[in-house]
Design a protein around this motif. Structure first.
Motif, mmCIF file in Angstrom:
data_model
loop_
_atom_site.group_PDB
_atom_site.id
_atom_site.type_symbol
_atom_site.label_atom_id
_atom_site.label_comp_id
_atom_site.label_asym_id
_atom_site.label_seq_id
_atom_site.Cartn_x
_atom_site.Cartn_y
_atom_site.Cartn_z
ATOM 1 N N ALA A 158 0.816 -1.275 -0.147
ATOM 2 C CA ALA A 158 -0.048 -0.030 0.093
ATOM 3 C C ALA A 158 0.729 1.365 -0.060
ATOM 4 N N GLY A 159 2.109 1.185 0.435
ATOM 5 C CA GLY A 159 3.051 2.473 0.308
ATOM 6 C C GLY A 159 4.004 2.654 1.309
ATOM 7 N N LEU A 160 3.521 1.730 2.587
ATOM 8 C CA LEU A 160 4.702 1.668 3.792
ATOM 9 C C LEU A 160 6.140 1.742 3.397
ATOM 10 N N ARG A 161 6.774 2.912 3.733
ATOM 11 C CA ARG A 161 8.324 2.667 3.251
ATOM 12 C C ARG A 161 9.034 3.425 4.443
ATOM 13 N N SER A 162 8.527 3.457 5.819
ATOM 14 C CA SER A 162 9.245 3.620 6.951
ATOM 15 C C SER A 162 8.485 3.305 8.254
ATOM 16 N N LEU A 163 9.101 2.727 8.930
ATOM 17 C CA LEU A 163 8.525 1.846 10.261
ATOM 18 C C LEU A 163 9.221 2.308 11.512
ATOM 19 N N GLY A 164 8.819 2.704 12.366
ATOM 20 C CA GLY A 164 9.352 2.806 13.713
ATOM 21 C C GLY A 164 9.109 1.630 14.482
ATOM 22 N N LEU A 165 10.168 0.921 14.960
ATOM 23 C CA LEU A 165 9.812 -0.200 15.491
ATOM 24 C C LEU A 165 9.131 -0.226 16.746
ATOM 25 N N ALA A 166 9.240 0.918 17.685
ATOM 26 C CA ALA A 166 8.597 1.039 18.784
ATOM 27 C C ALA A 166 8.183 2.648 18.916
ATOM 28 N N TRP A 167 7.117 2.989 19.411
ATOM 29 C CA TRP A 167 6.905 4.296 20.174
ATOM 30 C C TRP A 167 7.108 4.048 21.652
ATOM 31 N N SER A 168 7.089 5.198 22.492
ATOM 32 C CA SER A 168 7.439 5.105 23.978
ATOM 33 C C SER A 168 6.353 4.358 24.450
ATOM 34 N N ARG A 169 6.547 2.911 24.412
ATOM 35 C CA ARG A 169 5.521 2.036 24.713
ATOM 36 C C ARG A 169 6.017 0.481 24.416
ATOM 37 N N PRO A 170 5.840 -0.594 25.226
ATOM 38 C CA PRO A 170 6.115 -1.955 24.685
ATOM 39 C C PRO A 170 5.272 -2.475 23.553
ATOM 40 N N ASN A 171 5.638 -3.290 22.624
ATOM 41 C CA ASN A 171 4.932 -3.918 21.746
ATOM 42 C C ASN A 171 5.720 -5.253 21.385
ATOM 43 N N VAL A 172 4.975 -6.193 20.738
ATOM 44 C CA VAL A 172 5.552 -7.366 20.531
ATOM 45 C C VAL A 172 7.051 -7.633 20.217
ATOM 46 N N PHE A 173 7.457 -6.536 19.293
ATOM 47 C CA PHE A 173 8.624 -6.396 18.802
ATOM 48 C C PHE A 173 9.643 -5.757 19.380
ATOM 49 N N ALA A 174 9.494 -4.799 20.169
ATOM 50 C CA ALA A 174 10.563 -3.771 20.744
ATOM 51 C C ALA A 174 9.769 -3.015 21.942
ATOM 52 N N GLN A 175 10.546 -2.337 22.486
ATOM 53 C CA GLN A 175 10.129 -1.428 23.550
ATOM 54 C C GLN A 175 10.618 -0.060 23.361
ATOM 55 N N GLY A 176 9.762 0.838 23.600
ATOM 56 C CA GLY A 176 10.195 2.405 23.443
ATOM 57 C C GLY A 176 10.519 2.876 24.856
ATOM 58 N N VAL A 177 11.308 3.972 24.906
ATOM 59 C CA VAL A 177 11.530 4.615 26.173
ATOM 60 C C VAL A 177 10.678 5.314 26.722
ATOM 61 N N PRO A 178 10.460 5.438 28.056
ATOM 62 C CA PRO A 178 9.383 6.268 28.820
ATOM 63 C C PRO A 178 10.080 7.883 28.605
ATOM 64 N N PHE A 179 9.158 8.841 28.608
ATOM 65 C CA PHE A 179 9.682 10.116 28.509
ATOM 66 C C PHE A 179 10.208 10.603 29.873
#
Ligand SMILES: [Zn+2]
Length: 358
Positions: A158-179
């Protein structure tokens, strides 16, 4: 006039899609007419010389647009620690993500050729040459993607060309930093096994992997396996502003070693030494971060990552229409036109060409 004679700004991050069509509280704002709301609309982009950038699709943690369950620290706070929001449900994340994607595609359709969703490096060059706004579809966090990566294949088509692995939150792939300020970005675990497979799939498809928001361990795990240049779309220098969201010197060096790029965030709280969310912050604070990165790892590795519509901008910049003021401030600090060409668009173009492979 080709881009060789101009300095179109190609920017690492904006959150315009959140406010344009996605509901703040059911209310959307105009994009094709000039308003005083937010930081981006088409007339203000044209005035600021904005050629395009990464348009983020973001899934809030609750009904607010900020994604935070609680209030943000006030503008005078010099120390804060926001809680890490809970992981998102896949179905919810996917529903909101499709809404965000649809917003961008509607914007493109309604723009009568003024905005184009970019899928290849050749399309990017052509758009910047012809002064068509070049929009790269970016997901800020991988929550809409299942661990089998079926959705990744579909979103790519569909056009996705850039992906952040995580926002500041855990997900099944990675974890983001808390602010958190002051604090190190080494706040939690790195990539899961599914996260490693996601990195490899992004390399195979040619999707840029964005390392903004991810834990330091997640950064290193990705650096260890990714075949692509390391990209951090909107961040700052930790030595200058010790926020969890900023990069350590070691991380900056790794970006250089991969021939990657750092997009400097204009959010005042990630620029100022005291971490305050105070808009009364001079443009020289942005220059301070650009200077540091250019001196440490080279002018080829620094670019813009404004966070327009997603953060608190310095008053002197105001919004995207203020970009010429920032370019002039850089000129006053000794940046020549060749350096500005790299910072404004050439560095991002090189990274995307290498990453997308087409
Ligand atoms: Zn962000």
């Amino acid at each position: 006039m080709t881009i060789d004679n101009r300095l179109p700004i190609f920017d690492g991050h904006n959150d315009a899609l959140q406010s344009i069509y996605l509901p703040k509280t059911g209310k959307a704002r105009a994009f094709f007419e000039r308003t005083a709301e937010g930081h981006i609309d088409l007339p203000r982009m044209r005035q600021g010389g904005f050629g395009g950038g990464f348009f983020a699709v973001f899934v809030p943690s609750n009904s607010s647009t900020t994604g935070f369950p609680g209030a943000m620290p006030d503008s005078a706070a010099t120390a804060y620690a926001m809680p890490l929001p809970a992981p998102l449900d896949l179905t919810y994340a996917r529903t909101i993500t499709i809404k965000g994607m649809a917003s961008l595609f509607r914007l493109e359709a309604d723009s009568e050729g003024q905005i184009k969703v970019i899928r290849t490096a050749a399309e990017l060059t052509a758009a910047l040459d012809r002064e068509v706004i070049a929009a790269v579809l970016h997901f800020e966090g991988a929550e809409a993607i299942d661990p089998d990566l079926d959705a990744l294949e579909v979103f790519y088509q569909a056009g996705l060309r850039s992906l952040g692995l995580a926002w500041s939150r855990p997900n099944v792939f990675a974890q983001g930093v808390p602010f958190k300020f002051p604090a190190t970005p080494d706040t939690g675990p790195g990539l899961s096994d599914a996260g490693r497979l996601l990195v490899k799939a992004c390399n195979r498809l040619g999707i840029l992997i964005d390392l903004a928001h991810i834990t330091e361990q997640g950064f290193w795990d990705t650096a260890g396996i990714s075949q692509a240049p390391l990209a951090v779309t909107h961040t700052g220098v930790h030595v200058l502003c010790p926020s969890t969201r900023n990069l350590t010197d070691k991380q900056l060096d790794a970006v250089k070693d991969s021939d990657g790029v750092v997009g400097v965030n204009f959010h005042v709280g990630f620029l100022r030494e005291d971490g305050r969310r105070d808009p009364d912050t001079p443009l020289s604070e942005i220059v301070r971060h650009i200077d540091y990165i250019a001196r440490r790892i080279g002018i080829e590795h620094v670019a813009f990552g404004s966070d327009f519509d997603g953060a608190i901008m310095p008053l002197d910049l105001g919004d995207v229409s203020g970009m010429p003021k920032l370019l002039n401030t850089l000129r006053d600090h000794g940046y020549d036109e060749d350096a500005l060409r790299k910072i404004t668009h050439a560095n991002w173009m090189r990274i995307l060409r290498k990453t997308w492979k087409q």
